[in-house]
Write a protein that holds these residues in place. Sequence first.
Motif, PDB file in Angstrom:
ATOM      1  N   ALA A   1       0.804  -1.120  -0.100  1.00  0.00           N
ATOM      2  CA  ALA A   1      -0.074  -0.043   0.222  1.00  0.00           C
ATOM      3  C   ALA A   1       0.775   1.174  -0.025  1.00  0.00           C
ATOM      4  O   ALA A   1       1.910   1.152   0.579  1.00  0.00           O
ATOM      5  CB  ALA A   1      -0.906  -0.102   1.275  1.00  0.00           C
ATOM      6  N   VAL A   2       0.296   2.327  -0.637  1.00  0.00           N
ATOM      7  CA  VAL A   2       0.997   3.637  -0.549  1.00  0.00           C
ATOM      8  C   VAL A   2       0.026   4.448   0.080  1.00  0.00           C
ATOM      9  O   VAL A   2      -1.224   4.479  -0.208  1.00  0.00           O
ATOM     10  CB  VAL A   2       1.274   4.035  -1.741  1.00  0.00           C
ATOM     11  N   ALA A   3       0.531   5.274   0.995  1.00  0.00           N
ATOM     12  CA  ALA A   3      -0.352   6.311   1.830  1.00  0.00           C
ATOM     13  C   ALA A   3       0.005   7.730   1.406  1.00  0.00           C
ATOM     14  O   ALA A   3       1.026   7.990   1.262  1.00  0.00           O
ATOM     15  CB  ALA A   3      -0.233   6.109   3.241  1.00  0.00           C
ATOM     16  N   TYR A   4      -0.683   8.387   0.944  1.00  0.00           N
ATOM     17  CA  TYR A   4      -0.634   9.881   0.618  1.00  0.00           C
ATOM     18  C   TYR A   4      -1.164  10.743   2.031  1.00  0.00           C
ATOM     19  O   TYR A   4      -2.299  10.685   2.508  1.00  0.00           O
ATOM     20  CB  TYR A   4      -1.901  10.110  -0.402  1.00  0.00           C
ATOM     21  N   ILE A   5      -0.021  11.243   2.256  1.00  0.00           N
ATOM     22  CA  ILE A   5      -0.356  12.293   3.545  1.00  0.00           C
ATOM     23  C   ILE A   5      -0.212  13.642   3.017  1.00  0.00           C
ATOM     24  O   ILE A   5       0.632  14.275   2.208  1.00  0.00           O
ATOM     25  CB  ILE A   5       1.070  11.975   4.547  1.00  0.00           C
ATOM     26  N   ARG A   6      -0.999  14.643   3.643  1.00  0.00           N
ATOM     27  CA  ARG A   6      -0.961  15.953   3.438  1.00  0.00           C
ATOM     28  C   ARG A   6      -1.365  16.676   4.693  1.00  0.00           C
ATOM     29  O   ARG A   6      -1.865  16.316   5.553  1.00  0.00           O
ATOM     30  CB  ARG A   6      -2.311  16.409   2.364  1.00  0.00           C
ATOM     31  N   GLN A   7      -0.760  17.944   4.630  1.00  0.00           N
ATOM     32  CA  GLN A   7      -0.722  18.867   5.799  1.00  0.00           C
ATOM     33  C   GLN A   7      -2.182  19.724   5.685  1.00  0.00           C
ATOM     34  O   GLN A   7      -2.542  20.136   4.770  1.00  0.00           O
ATOM     35  CB  GLN A   7       0.206  19.978   5.754  1.00  0.00           C
ATOM     36  N   SER A   8      -2.765  19.462   6.940  1.00  0.00           N
ATOM     37  CA  SER A   8      -3.862  20.071   6.989  1.00  0.00           C
ATOM     38  C   SER A   8      -3.872  21.474   7.879  1.00  0.00           C
ATOM     39  O   SER A   8      -2.864  21.376   8.535  1.00  0.00           O
ATOM     40  CB  SER A   8      -4.913  19.307   7.931  1.00  0.00           C
ATOM     41  N   THR A   9      -4.634  22.527   7.558  1.00  0.00           N
ATOM     42  CA  THR A   9      -4.364  23.686   8.215  1.00  0.00           C
ATOM     43  C   THR A   9      -5.088  23.716   9.385  1.00  0.00           C
ATOM     44  O   THR A   9      -5.773  22.757   9.934  1.00  0.00           O
ATOM     45  CB  THR A   9      -5.069  24.868   7.292  1.00  0.00           C
ATOM     46  N   THR A  10      -4.862  24.483  10.509  1.00  0.00           N
ATOM     47  CA  THR A  10      -5.019  24.391  11.631  1.00  0.00           C
ATOM     48  C   THR A  10      -6.692  24.642  11.591  1.00  0.00           C
ATOM     49  O   THR A  10      -7.593  23.975  12.460  1.00  0.00           O
ATOM     50  CB  THR A  10      -4.637  25.669  12.573  1.00  0.00           C
ATOM     51  N   HIS A  11      -7.351  25.562  10.871  1.00  0.00           N
ATOM     52  CA  HIS A  11      -8.836  25.670  10.630  1.00  0.00           C
ATOM     53  C   HIS A  11      -9.282  24.175  10.394  1.00  0.00           C
ATOM     54  O   HIS A  11     -10.484  23.826  10.692  1.00  0.00           O
ATOM     55  CB  HIS A  11      -9.167  26.492   9.644  1.00  0.00           C
ATOM     56  N   GLN A  12      -8.824  23.442   9.500  1.00  0.00           N
ATOM     57  CA  GLN A  12      -9.310  22.260   8.986  1.00  0.00           C
ATOM     58  C   GLN A  12      -9.300  21.249  10.254  1.00  0.00           C
ATOM     59  O   GLN A  12     -10.317  20.489  10.450  1.00  0.00           O
ATOM     60  CB  GLN A  12      -8.400  21.834   7.861  1.00  0.00           C
ATOM     61  N   VAL A  13      -8.394  21.352  10.834  1.00  0.00           N
ATOM     62  CA  VAL A  13      -8.291  20.378  12.073  1.00  0.00           C
ATOM     63  C   VAL A  13      -9.344  20.628  13.167  1.00  0.00           C
ATOM     64  O   VAL A  13     -10.014  19.522  13.691  1.00  0.00           O
ATOM     65  CB  VAL A  13      -6.841  20.404  12.756  1.00  0.00           C
TER      66      VAL A  13
ATOM     67  N   THR B   1     -12.082  22.320  12.424  1.00  0.00           N
ATOM     68  CA  THR B   1     -13.517  22.335  12.090  1.00  0.00           C
ATOM     69  C   THR B   1     -13.818  20.809  11.685  1.00  0.00           C
ATOM     70  O   THR B   1     -15.334  20.658  11.214  1.00  0.00           O
ATOM     71  CB  THR B   1     -13.819  23.125  10.926  1.00  0.00           C
ATOM     72  N   ASN B   2     -12.858  20.001  11.211  1.00  0.00           N
ATOM     73  CA  ASN B   2     -13.145  18.544  10.703  1.00  0.00           C
ATOM     74  C   ASN B   2     -12.825  17.509  11.720  1.00  0.00           C
ATOM     75  O   ASN B   2     -12.278  16.529  10.995  1.00  0.00           O
ATOM     76  CB  ASN B   2     -12.689  18.516   9.535  1.00  0.00           C
ATOM     77  N   GLN B   3     -13.269  17.605  12.877  1.00  0.00           N
ATOM     78  CA  GLN B   3     -12.924  16.672  14.144  1.00  0.00           C
ATOM     79  C   GLN B   3     -13.192  15.067  13.436  1.00  0.00           C
ATOM     80  O   GLN B   3     -12.473  14.040  13.844  1.00  0.00           O
ATOM     81  CB  GLN B   3     -13.662  16.925  15.228  1.00  0.00           C
ATOM     82  N   GLU B   4     -14.401  15.059  12.905  1.00  0.00           N
ATOM     83  CA  GLU B   4     -14.888  13.612  12.309  1.00  0.00           C
ATOM     84  C   GLU B   4     -13.917  13.019  11.395  1.00  0.00           C
ATOM     85  O   GLU B   4     -13.350  11.731  11.087  1.00  0.00           O
ATOM     86  CB  GLU B   4     -16.472  13.558  12.057  1.00  0.00           C
ATOM     87  N   SER B   5     -13.528  13.811  10.447  1.00  0.00           N
ATOM     88  CA  SER B   5     -12.720  13.448   9.373  1.00  0.00           C
ATOM     89  C   SER B   5     -11.201  13.172  10.154  1.00  0.00           C
ATOM     90  O   SER B   5     -10.732  12.123   9.745  1.00  0.00           O
ATOM     91  CB  SER B   5     -12.374  14.658   8.357  1.00  0.00           C
ATOM     92  N   LEU B   6     -10.950  13.815  11.032  1.00  0.00           N
ATOM     93  CA  LEU B   6      -9.385  13.575  11.717  1.00  0.00           C
ATOM     94  C   LEU B   6      -9.899  12.296  12.560  1.00  0.00           C
ATOM     95  O   LEU B   6      -8.605  11.481  12.492  1.00  0.00           O
ATOM     96  CB  LEU B   6      -9.212  14.706  12.716  1.00  0.00           C
TER      97      LEU B   6
END
Length: 55
Positions: free
Chosen positions: A15-27, A29-34
């Motif tokens: 498997a290959v995992a794609y990692i991207r940096q989230s902004t503070t706002h995204q973290v 406001t998107n607790q379920e996604s986190l």
Amino acid sequence: MKSELVKPIHLARRAVAYIRQSTTHQVVTNQESLRLQYALRQRAMARSRHRRHRR
């Protein structure tokens, strides 16, 4: 997790995992996604450890 669509040949692939940096706002406001992302990471790590021990 069992699925008729996922065959042993699929599970044998690396498997290959794609990692991207989230902004503070995204973290904030998107607790379920986190939560889902961390759960996915834990499942992948557990599967990786399981496969290493089987070899």
